[in-house]
Write a protein that holds these residues in place. Structure first.
Motif, PDB file in Angstrom:
ATOM      1  N   LYS A   1      40.038  53.032 -34.220  1.00  0.00           N
ATOM      2  CA  LYS A   1      39.506  52.304 -35.377  1.00  0.00           C
ATOM      3  C   LYS A   1      40.679  51.712 -36.148  1.00  0.00           C
ATOM      4  CE  LYS A   1      36.281  52.453 -39.172  1.00  0.00           C
ATOM      5  NZ  LYS A   1      37.052  51.401 -39.859  1.00  0.00           N
ATOM      6  N   TRP A   2      40.633  50.395 -36.328  1.00  0.00           N
ATOM      7  CA  TRP A   2      41.750  49.682 -36.932  1.00  0.00           C
ATOM      8  C   TRP A   2      41.511  49.481 -38.417  1.00  0.00           C
ATOM      9  CZ3 TRP A   2      45.486  49.916 -33.643  1.00  0.00           C
ATOM     10  CH2 TRP A   2      45.186  49.945 -32.271  1.00  0.00           C
ATOM     11  N   ASP A   3      42.541  49.674 -39.199  1.00  0.00           N
ATOM     12  CA  ASP A   3      42.436  49.669 -40.660  1.00  0.00           C
ATOM     13  C   ASP A   3      42.770  48.276 -41.184  1.00  0.00           C
ATOM     14  OD1 ASP A   3      42.029  50.660 -43.143  1.00  0.00           O
ATOM     15  OD2 ASP A   3      43.873  51.837 -43.257  1.00  0.00           O
ATOM     16  N   GLY A   4      41.796  47.353 -41.073  1.00  0.00           N
ATOM     17  CA  GLY A   4      42.053  45.984 -41.497  1.00  0.00           C
ATOM     18  C   GLY A   4      40.796  45.276 -41.940  1.00  0.00           C
ATOM     19  N   ILE A   5      40.719  43.981 -41.631  1.00  0.00           N
ATOM     20  CA  ILE A   5      39.564  43.154 -41.990  1.00  0.00           C
ATOM     21  C   ILE A   5      38.926  42.615 -40.719  1.00  0.00           C
ATOM     22  CG2 ILE A   5      38.887  40.939 -43.005  1.00  0.00           C
ATOM     23  CD1 ILE A   5      40.707  41.397 -45.256  1.00  0.00           C
ATOM     24  N   ARG A   6      37.641  42.816 -40.597  1.00  0.00           N
ATOM     25  CA  ARG A   6      36.881  42.346 -39.441  1.00  0.00           C
ATOM     26  C   ARG A   6      36.851  40.824 -39.417  1.00  0.00           C
ATOM     27  NH1 ARG A   6      32.495  45.050 -37.178  1.00  0.00           N
ATOM     28  NH2 ARG A   6      32.043  44.217 -35.095  1.00  0.00           N
ATOM     29  N   ALA A   7      37.002  40.219 -38.252  1.00  0.00           N
ATOM     30  CA  ALA A   7      36.992  38.761 -38.157  1.00  0.00           C
ATOM     31  C   ALA A   7      36.488  38.324 -36.788  1.00  0.00           C
ATOM     32  CB  ALA A   7      38.393  38.192 -38.393  1.00  0.00           C
ATOM     33  N   LEU A   8      35.565  37.370 -36.788  1.00  0.00           N
ATOM     34  CA  LEU A   8      35.161  36.689 -35.570  1.00  0.00           C
ATOM     35  C   LEU A   8      36.043  35.457 -35.396  1.00  0.00           C
ATOM     36  CD1 LEU A   8      31.243  36.733 -35.716  1.00  0.00           C
ATOM     37  CD2 LEU A   8      32.764  38.306 -34.520  1.00  0.00           C
TER      38      LEU A   8
ATOM     39  N   GLU B   1      39.779  42.703 -35.304  1.00  0.00           N
ATOM     40  CA  GLU B   1      40.220  43.158 -36.621  1.00  0.00           C
ATOM     41  C   GLU B   1      41.596  42.566 -36.905  1.00  0.00           C
ATOM     42  OE1 GLU B   1      39.122  46.300 -39.709  1.00  0.00           O
ATOM     43  OE2 GLU B   1      38.062  45.446 -37.987  1.00  0.00           O
ATOM     44  N   ILE B   2      41.725  41.964 -38.096  1.00  0.00           N
ATOM     45  CA  ILE B   2      43.024  41.478 -38.544  1.00  0.00           C
ATOM     46  C   ILE B   2      43.724  42.631 -39.258  1.00  0.00           C
ATOM     47  CG2 ILE B   2      44.235  39.864 -40.066  1.00  0.00           C
ATOM     48  CD1 ILE B   2      41.917  37.911 -39.619  1.00  0.00           C
ATOM     49  N   VAL B   3      44.939  42.972 -38.819  1.00  0.00           N
ATOM     50  CA  VAL B   3      45.647  44.125 -39.378  1.00  0.00           C
ATOM     51  C   VAL B   3      47.078  43.738 -39.726  1.00  0.00           C
ATOM     52  CG1 VAL B   3      44.257  45.785 -38.084  1.00  0.00           C
ATOM     53  CG2 VAL B   3      46.406  44.957 -37.104  1.00  0.00           C
ATOM     54  N   ALA B   4      47.642  44.477 -40.668  1.00  0.00           N
ATOM     55  CA  ALA B   4      49.066  44.373 -40.987  1.00  0.00           C
ATOM     56  C   ALA B   4      49.728  45.670 -40.547  1.00  0.00           C
ATOM     57  CB  ALA B   4      49.271  44.148 -42.481  1.00  0.00           C
ATOM     58  N   LEU B   5      50.798  45.580 -39.765  1.00  0.00           N
ATOM     59  CA  LEU B   5      51.439  46.758 -39.186  1.00  0.00           C
ATOM     60  C   LEU B   5      52.691  47.138 -39.970  1.00  0.00           C
ATOM     61  CD1 LEU B   5      51.228  45.712 -35.420  1.00  0.00           C
ATOM     62  CD2 LEU B   5      49.576  47.061 -36.738  1.00  0.00           C
ATOM     63  N   ASP B   6      52.902  48.455 -40.107  1.00  0.00           N
ATOM     64  CA  ASP B   6      54.125  48.906 -40.763  1.00  0.00           C
ATOM     65  C   ASP B   6      55.280  48.904 -39.761  1.00  0.00           C
ATOM     66  OD1 ASP B   6      53.811  51.165 -39.169  1.00  0.00           O
ATOM     67  OD2 ASP B   6      53.124  52.453 -40.801  1.00  0.00           O
ATOM     68  N   ARG B   7      56.440  49.415 -40.156  1.00  0.00           N
ATOM     69  CA  ARG B   7      57.627  49.371 -39.292  1.00  0.00           C
ATOM     70  C   ARG B   7      57.462  50.194 -38.022  1.00  0.00           C
ATOM     71  NH1 ARG B   7      62.517  49.957 -43.799  1.00  0.00           N
ATOM     72  NH2 ARG B   7      62.081  47.974 -44.890  1.00  0.00           N
TER      73      ARG B   7
ATOM     74  N   ARG C   1      52.052  50.804 -37.077  1.00  0.00           N
ATOM     75  CA  ARG C   1      50.762  51.363 -37.450  1.00  0.00           C
ATOM     76  C   ARG C   1      50.089  50.468 -38.488  1.00  0.00           C
ATOM     77  NH1 ARG C   1      52.558  57.721 -38.364  1.00  0.00           N
ATOM     78  NH2 ARG C   1      53.181  58.127 -36.200  1.00  0.00           N
ATOM     79  N   PRO C   2      48.794  50.230 -38.339  1.00  0.00           N
ATOM     80  CA  PRO C   2      48.089  49.387 -39.327  1.00  0.00           C
ATOM     81  C   PRO C   2      47.975  50.106 -40.658  1.00  0.00           C
ATOM     82  CG  PRO C   2      46.533  50.314 -37.757  1.00  0.00           C
ATOM     83  CD  PRO C   2      47.893  50.678 -37.259  1.00  0.00           C
ATOM     84  N   ARG C   3      48.216  49.349 -41.738  1.00  0.00           N
ATOM     85  CA  ARG C   3      48.100  49.887 -43.089  1.00  0.00           C
ATOM     86  C   ARG C   3      47.300  48.911 -43.935  1.00  0.00           C
ATOM     87  NH1 ARG C   3      49.102  53.912 -41.074  1.00  0.00           N
ATOM     88  NH2 ARG C   3      50.888  55.294 -41.317  1.00  0.00           N
ATOM     89  N   PHE C   4      46.160  49.385 -44.422  1.00  0.00           N
ATOM     90  CA  PHE C   4      45.297  48.509 -45.208  1.00  0.00           C
ATOM     91  C   PHE C   4      46.007  48.018 -46.472  1.00  0.00           C
ATOM     92  CE2 PHE C   4      41.768  47.781 -48.253  1.00  0.00           C
ATOM     93  CZ  PHE C   4      41.121  46.780 -47.555  1.00  0.00           C
TER      94      PHE C   4
END
Length: 894
Positions: free
Chosen positions: A584-591, A644-650, A653-656
């Motif tokens: 499960k990815w910690d971001g924003i759902r996007a089509l 899912e659009i996610v931002a990854l840390d160093r 790992r995805p961080r909301f």
């Protein structure tokens, strides 16, 4: 569309409304629900609206559903609009002999869906339209209602219809039959608008009398029921200015969901002719043209009402396929047919656009544009070969038009290119619809904003300065906007201009899916000068806007929404071998809609966020496997992906929390700066369609196999195809924990993709408890946070009110506190939006309008249904308050 019991917020054509009681049965005999009625009206909108446009609509409502043939149920006619009507519904005030009524104008899909939401199953309209000032015009059609009396039936109506057709043809009219959805048949004949309603009624009455005189055993023209047994009433009275007829393609409030459907004369000759129901009509219109639209195609309606029935001229359609190569007429050229170029590019029998008849040779007849003193404008969003905006100003009887590849500028310091195109007819100002493949300008046209303008300067072919007054719900945000159009003198064809936002404008404007918001007037005086610099908007964000592609839908089909999972636990998995497990990815759902190198990104609410995440758009567009090079109009290479659009840390790992600065950005420079600091990735985990073929009915494993083939050419860098696991839930959960992820998604391997529905075929199992919340107020902080937000007061929608669930005061940085304080200041209100705030928490509270949604992490629910130890995670701009709910699996353990 599942009924959550709390409503479902949707956005249609830029207009927002909440749909409720979707599972309510409105047609008990067939079990047809409100959701199915809404879906019908959404899909049929492109066919119904042309027959309803600019006609004051009377509604028949069955708020508790229809009854039976013996008991039709509680029904009432509604003419006047009530206070609950959304402000964006087009309307017009009609003065009657002793009173006036405000009527809705069914000019767009959103209005039609709103009518379905309030159970207005039948839409009735007169035979006349209103002009740009809301004044009734002469009728543009004649209607004969053939109503069978007791002992007569549809076959008898067909006989009378054929008799009426012969008479009408002798009069130079060619009627189109419409099976009424009730018992009989309506006949529509197009008129040129030169006769009054009284005159048309007289003609219709004489026609009815003539049929009755020649066929007294078959037809009757008198309304008395005692005379109608075994005969067909030829009802001419609906041509009266005070009468209405059910609109073509409207549902009927009968025991079954029948529809008023235009038919061909060949169909009328069939012995199996019958009234059609909504499912049959939807299937029919996938394969057929509208016979009534074909009959009306040569008639131009030069009226139009903008939002709220104001005097903005509207009505009409758009079509440039690109940005140039179209001559424009010269303003003020007497006797010149300014629409000649426009007509030459369009086939009225194939495009839904308005195509006025050409003037007779050597003359300027009634069909040509005349000089006018109107001041309407429209900006239309046009998904053609490349996404662009069409900017149109009324001038001398036409809409002088420019194509804006990057939309209206939102920054006075940057100008945008404007390419002048051919003049358009006035009724183009209200056009929304889909121009078919193969036609000039093929693609989807939507009204972005419309209204009136104040003209400051018009130097033909050199300079235009005008202040636009749009709609509160429009793309300009309801604030006056002054634009200058300056001809550059460049280019071989002389069509190149620049458009400049004058400097004294309030605030900023979104040319994407966002809403413009005023922030006070700046002190500078713009004058008529153009700011230095190129046509602005350079960089990755602007590039992503230019490569945004045409939708893989038409106006008749709502944009798909993603399938939603149900919160659960390991106990919900009966047999783990029936499931596949994904992280499960910690971001924003996007089509992601991909058509060659044209890409669009949409959130679960169908908000376009393509411009906000240009690296995702670029990565999908750059792949040869995305279908670049496919023939124009072909479905080859088209994809609809879910991820899912996610931002990854160093550590990857995805961080909301990292994603927060990327949300809600509109300006290109802000997006580029955020992108450089916080890049994002797109985790693709499902596919809804490929090469134009829907895959939603296929099982999960088959879709994953197709997705694997697709991602072989897409995956890597920004776009990723995460693996799935089968057979061992414990291992999947342990892997998720080890990777520092949010949890696991368990998906049944034999399940299809339930578009827009929450399903137990997908179960989300989280490591931490998180909850979406609605912000209803704040309490000030202490010490260095004095005067700023110390804690946010949180609520959950419940039974029409906002239930207080506690406050959160941790998880904010000092910088975030300042931004939150500024953001909430504009939403201040005097009273509490909650229904149960403890006196201690309310003592020093500042209340706000509950419009914003955030997310918190917490330990557990208390016995009093409060959040224990909540910590702020961030804003959820992809969610609306109506969508927020308490997660059942958590509240049950309280």
């Amino acid at each position: 569309m599942a009924d959550t019991g709390k409503g479902q917020a949707v956005t249609i054509g830029g207009h927002r409304l909440t749909l409720t009681n979707l599972d309510k049965v409105l047609y008990p005999e067939t079990g047809t629900t409100k959701a199915e009625v809404i879906a019908y009206y959404s899909a049929i909108a492109p066919f119904l609206i042309p027959h309803a446009r600019n006609r004051p609509a009377t509604r028949k409502r069955w708020v508790h559903g229809v009854g039976t043939a013996d008991d039709p149920g509680q029904v009432f006619f509604q003419k006047n609009l009530d206070d609950s009507t959304p402000e964006w519904v087009n309307r017009v005030t009609i003065q009657h002999s002793d009173h006036s009524n405000d009527y809705p104008l069914v000019n767009n899909e959103a209005t039609l869906v709103w009518l379905a939401q309030i159970a207005a199953l039948e839409v009735h309209v007169p035979q006349w339209r209103v002009d740009a000032q809301g004044r009734p015009k002469n009728p543009d059609r004649l209607v004969i209602d053939l109503d069978p009396g007791e002992g007569a039936g549809l076959a008898h109506c067909v006989e009378v219809a054929k008799l009426a057709r012969e008479i009408l043809r002798d009069m130079g009219l060619d009627p189109v039959p419409v099976t009424s959805g009730s018992k009989g048949i309506h006949l529509y004949a197009v008129l040129d608008g030169t006769q009054t309603s009284d005159e048309v009624s007289e003609v219709a009455h004489e026609l009815a009398r003539a049929i009755e005189a020649d066929h007294p055993d078959l037809a009757v023209s008198d309304m008395k029921k005692s005379l109608r047994s075994g005969k067909v009433l030829v009802d001419w009275s609906q041509n009266s200015a005070a009468k209405t007829t059910v609109c073509p393609y409207s549902l009927r409030g009968r025991a079954r969901p029948t529809v008023a459907v235009p038919r061909t004369w060949r169909e009328l000759s069939s012995t199996s002719l019958r009234q059609l129901e909504l499912d049959e009509v939807l299937e029919r219109m996938k394969k057929r043209a509208d016979p009534l639209a074909e009959a009306e195609s040569g008639v131009a309606d030069e009226s139009g009402i903008g939002d709220h029935g104001r005097t903005a001229r509207g009505g009409g359609r758009d079509s440039e396929g690109g940005h140039g190569g179209a001559e424009s007429g010269s303003a003020g050229s007497a006797g010149h047919d300014r629409l000649a170029v426009y007509r030459s590019k369009r086939d009225a029998s194939k495009t839904p656009e308005p195509v006025p008849e050409a003037p007779a040779s050597g003359s300027v007849p009634d069909g040509s544009p005349r000089a006018s003193h109107g001041s309407s404008f429209v900006i239309q969003r046009h998904d053609a070969r490349a996404l662009h905006y069409d900017f149109r100003l009324e001038r001398d009887g036409v809409l002088v038009s420019w194509a804006l590849p990057k939309g209206p500028p939102d920054d006075p310091a940057k100008n945008h290119l404007a390419v002048q195109t051919e003049d358009h007819p006035l009724d183009y100002g209200g056009f929304e619809g889909t121009i078919p493949r193969g036609e000039y300008g093929a693609g989807t046209v939507e009204i972005w904003d419309t209204g009136t303008f104040d003209l400051e300067k018009w130097r033909e072919g050199k300079e235009v300065i005008a202040t636009l007054h749009g709609q509160p719900s429009g793309g300009l945000g309801g604030e006056p906007r002054k634009f200058a159009l300056i001809h550059t003198g460049k280019g071989d064809d002389g069509k190149q201009w620049l458009i400049h936002l004058m400097q004294e404008q309030p605030g900023e404007v979104s040319t994407g899916a966002g809403t413009a918001k005023g922030r006070g007037r700046s002190a500078g005086a713009g004058g008529g000068r153009v700011a230095k610099g190129a046509e602005g908007g350079t960089g990755a964000a602007a590039a992503s806007e230019l490569v945004s592609g045409r939708l893989t839908r038409t106006r008749s089909v709502p944009r798909p929404k993603p399938m939603l999972a149900t919160l659960g636990s390991e106990d919900d998995i009966d047999d783990e071998h029936d499931y596949a497990f994904e992280m499960k990815w910690d971001g924003i759902r996007a089509l992601a809609e991909v058509d060659g190198n044209r890409v669009r990104l949409f959130t679960r609410n169908a908000n376009d966020v393509s411009g906000a995440y240009p690296e995702v758009v670029e990565a999908l567009a750059a792949s040869g496997s995305a279908g670049a090079g496919a023939d124009a109009g072909s479905d080859a290479g088209k994809l609809l992906l879910d991820g899912e659009i996610v931002a990854l840390d160093r550590r990857g790992r995805p961080r909301f929390g990292l994603l927060q600065p990327r949300m809600g950005l509109v300006k290109a420079r802000d997006i580029e700066a955020a992108r450089a600091k916080t890049p994002v990735s797109y985790m693709v985990f499902d596919v809804l369609s490929r090469d134009g073929e829907s895959l939603v009915s296929r099982e999960y494993e088959e879709r994953r196999a197709v997705l694997g083939e697709i991602m072989a050419g897409l995956s890597g860098g920004v776009v990723h195809f995460p693996p799935s696991f089968t057979g061992d839930l414990a291992d999947a959960i342990e892997s998720s924990r080890a990777l520092g992820l949010e949890g696991v998604m368990a998906k049944r391997r034999d399940s299809g993709y339930s578009v827009g529905r929450r399903s137990r075929a997908w179960i989300k199992i989280k490591h931490h408890r998180t909850q979406e919340v609605v912000i209803g107020g704040w309490r000030p902080g202490k010490g260095r946070r004095g005067g700023q937000v110390g804690s946010l007061l949180l609520g959950l929608p419940e039974n029409g009110s906002l239930r207080y669930v506690g406050r959160v005061g941790t998880g904010f940085s000092d910088r975030e506190v300042q931004r939150i304080t500024e953001r909430l200041a504009s939403l201040a209100r005097k009273t509490s939006p909650f229904d149960d705030v403890p006196a201690l928490d309310a003592a020093d509270a500042h209340w706000v309008t509950p419009k914003l949604v955030g997310e918190v992490e917490f330990a557990e629910w208390t016995d009093t249904r409060r959040l224990r130890q909540p910590s702020w995670r961030g804003w959820r701009p992809d969610k609306t308050p109506d969508e927020v709910r308490a997660e059942t699996a958590w509240t049950q353990g309280a």
